[in-house]
Scaffold this motif. Structure first.
Motif, mmCIF file in Angstrom:
data_model
loop_
_atom_site.group_PDB
_atom_site.id
_atom_site.type_symbol
_atom_site.label_atom_id
_atom_site.label_comp_id
_atom_site.label_asym_id
_atom_site.label_seq_id
_atom_site.Cartn_x
_atom_site.Cartn_y
_atom_site.Cartn_z
ATOM 1 N N PRO A 1 0.817 -1.218 0.000
ATOM 2 C CA PRO A 1 0.000 0.000 0.000
ATOM 3 C C PRO A 1 0.853 1.272 0.000
ATOM 4 O O PRO A 1 0.800 2.088 0.904
ATOM 5 N N LEU A 2 1.667 1.419 -1.036
ATOM 6 C CA LEU A 2 2.496 2.602 -1.214
ATOM 7 C C LEU A 2 2.088 3.294 -2.506
ATOM 8 O O LEU A 2 1.547 2.662 -3.413
ATOM 9 N N CYS A 3 2.361 4.561 -2.596
ATOM 10 C CA CYS A 3 2.041 5.301 -3.823
ATOM 11 C C CYS A 3 2.841 4.723 -4.991
ATOM 12 O O CYS A 3 4.039 4.472 -4.870
ATOM 13 N N LYS A 4 2.173 4.524 -6.106
ATOM 14 C CA LYS A 4 2.842 3.920 -7.259
ATOM 15 C C LYS A 4 3.953 4.812 -7.808
ATOM 16 O O LYS A 4 4.908 4.323 -8.387
ATOM 17 N N HIS A 5 3.829 6.134 -7.619
ATOM 18 C CA HIS A 5 4.887 7.008 -8.121
ATOM 19 C C HIS A 5 6.173 6.860 -7.315
ATOM 20 O O HIS A 5 7.192 7.433 -7.662
ATOM 21 N N SER A 6 6.129 6.051 -6.261
ATOM 22 C CA SER A 6 7.317 5.788 -5.448
ATOM 23 C C SER A 6 8.262 4.797 -6.118
ATOM 24 O O SER A 6 9.413 4.690 -5.729
ATOM 25 N N PHE A 7 7.772 4.068 -7.098
ATOM 26 C CA PHE A 7 8.534 2.970 -7.674
ATOM 27 C C PHE A 7 9.168 3.345 -9.011
ATOM 28 O O PHE A 7 8.529 3.941 -9.870
ATOM 29 N N ASN A 8 10.404 2.953 -9.171
ATOM 30 C CA ASN A 8 11.091 2.986 -10.455
ATOM 31 C C ASN A 8 11.629 1.589 -10.702
ATOM 32 O O ASN A 8 12.125 0.943 -9.786
ATOM 33 N N LEU A 9 11.496 1.129 -11.918
ATOM 34 C CA LEU A 9 11.979 -0.195 -12.292
ATOM 35 C C LEU A 9 13.094 -0.060 -13.318
ATOM 36 O O LEU A 9 13.130 0.899 -14.080
ATOM 37 N N LEU A 10 13.990 -1.014 -13.330
ATOM 38 C CA LEU A 10 15.024 -1.064 -14.360
ATOM 39 C C LEU A 10 14.559 -2.021 -15.443
ATOM 40 O O LEU A 10 14.108 -3.127 -15.153
ATOM 41 N N LYS A 11 14.657 -1.576 -16.686
ATOM 42 C CA LYS A 11 14.210 -2.384 -17.822
ATOM 43 C C LYS A 11 15.407 -2.639 -18.731
ATOM 44 O O LYS A 11 16.115 -1.706 -19.116
ATOM 45 N N LYS A 12 15.616 -3.907 -19.055
ATOM 46 C CA LYS A 12 16.717 -4.267 -19.942
ATOM 47 C C LYS A 12 16.129 -4.707 -21.273
ATOM 48 O O LYS A 12 15.213 -5.523 -21.336
ATOM 49 N N ASP A 13 16.649 -4.149 -22.349
ATOM 50 C CA ASP A 13 16.227 -4.541 -23.687
ATOM 51 C C ASP A 13 17.429 -4.455 -24.626
ATOM 52 O O ASP A 13 18.561 -4.326 -24.167
ATOM 53 N N ASP A 14 17.186 -4.510 -25.921
ATOM 54 C CA ASP A 14 18.284 -4.476 -26.895
ATOM 55 C C ASP A 14 19.074 -3.167 -26.850
ATOM 56 O O ASP A 14 20.232 -3.127 -27.242
ATOM 57 N N GLY B 1 19.805 -1.521 -24.102
ATOM 58 C CA GLY B 1 20.542 -1.418 -22.846
ATOM 59 C C GLY B 1 19.588 -1.425 -21.665
ATOM 60 O O GLY B 1 18.509 -2.005 -21.723
ATOM 61 N N ILE B 2 19.970 -0.748 -20.603
ATOM 62 C CA ILE B 2 19.167 -0.691 -19.385
ATOM 63 C C ILE B 2 18.624 0.719 -19.226
ATOM 64 O O ILE B 2 19.365 1.695 -19.347
ATOM 65 N N SER B 3 17.336 0.819 -18.945
ATOM 66 C CA SER B 3 16.712 2.129 -18.741
ATOM 67 C C SER B 3 15.855 2.087 -17.481
ATOM 68 O O SER B 3 15.499 1.032 -16.981
ATOM 69 N N VAL B 4 15.532 3.263 -16.969
ATOM 70 C CA VAL B 4 14.696 3.398 -15.778
ATOM 71 C C VAL B 4 13.269 3.663 -16.219
ATOM 72 O O VAL B 4 13.017 4.516 -17.068
ATOM 73 N N VAL B 5 12.338 2.913 -15.661
ATOM 74 C CA VAL B 5 10.919 3.071 -15.972
ATOM 75 C C VAL B 5 10.196 3.491 -14.701
ATOM 76 O O VAL B 5 10.309 2.820 -13.677
ATOM 77 N N ASN B 6 9.476 4.595 -14.761
ATOM 78 C CA ASN B 6 8.684 5.043 -13.629
ATOM 79 C C ASN B 6 7.325 4.364 -13.705
ATOM 80 O O ASN B 6 6.621 4.471 -14.702
ATOM 81 N N VAL B 7 6.941 3.664 -12.657
ATOM 82 C CA VAL B 7 5.687 2.912 -12.633
ATOM 83 C C VAL B 7 4.489 3.829 -12.876
ATOM 84 O O VAL B 7 3.523 3.438 -13.520
ATOM 85 N N ALA B 8 4.559 5.054 -12.397
ATOM 86 C CA ALA B 8 3.445 5.992 -12.541
ATOM 87 C C ALA B 8 3.146 6.307 -14.008
ATOM 88 O O ALA B 8 2.034 6.718 -14.339
ATOM 89 N N ASP B 9 4.120 6.101 -14.889
ATOM 90 C CA ASP B 9 3.866 6.316 -16.324
ATOM 91 C C ASP B 9 2.903 5.284 -16.901
ATOM 92 O O ASP B 9 2.272 5.507 -17.925
ATOM 93 N N TYR B 10 2.792 4.141 -16.238
ATOM 94 C CA TYR B 10 1.942 3.058 -16.733
ATOM 95 C C TYR B 10 0.700 2.846 -15.867
ATOM 96 O O TYR B 10 -0.332 2.429 -16.383
#
Length: 61
Positions: A30-43, A45-54
């Motif tokens: 039960p935390l605000c979703k904008h609190s989370f950032n995820l690392l995404k790996k693809d072709d 490289g690695i990028s930061v994804v903010n959960v609040a964008d989705y």
């Protein structure tokens, strides 16, 4: 310690906390979703994804 002070201290700690895990169940806490950032790996490289964008609403999971 009063409940108010405990909540304020915990809020401050959460704002400063850096936590890594591969457990996606953490996103259901039960935390605000904008609190989370995820690392995404693809072709590209690695990028930061903010959960609040989705997840637009705090009730989204």
């Amino acid at each position: 310690m009063s409940s108010y002070i405990e909540k304020e201290i915990l809020s401050l700690m959460i704002n400063q906390l850096f936590f890594t895990t591969r457990n996606l169940d953490i996103l259901n806490l039960p935390l605000c979703k904008h609190s989370f950032n995820l690392l995404k790996k693809d072709d590209q490289g690695i990028s930061v994804v903010n959960v609040a964008d989705y997840l637009k609403k705090n009730t989204d999971s």
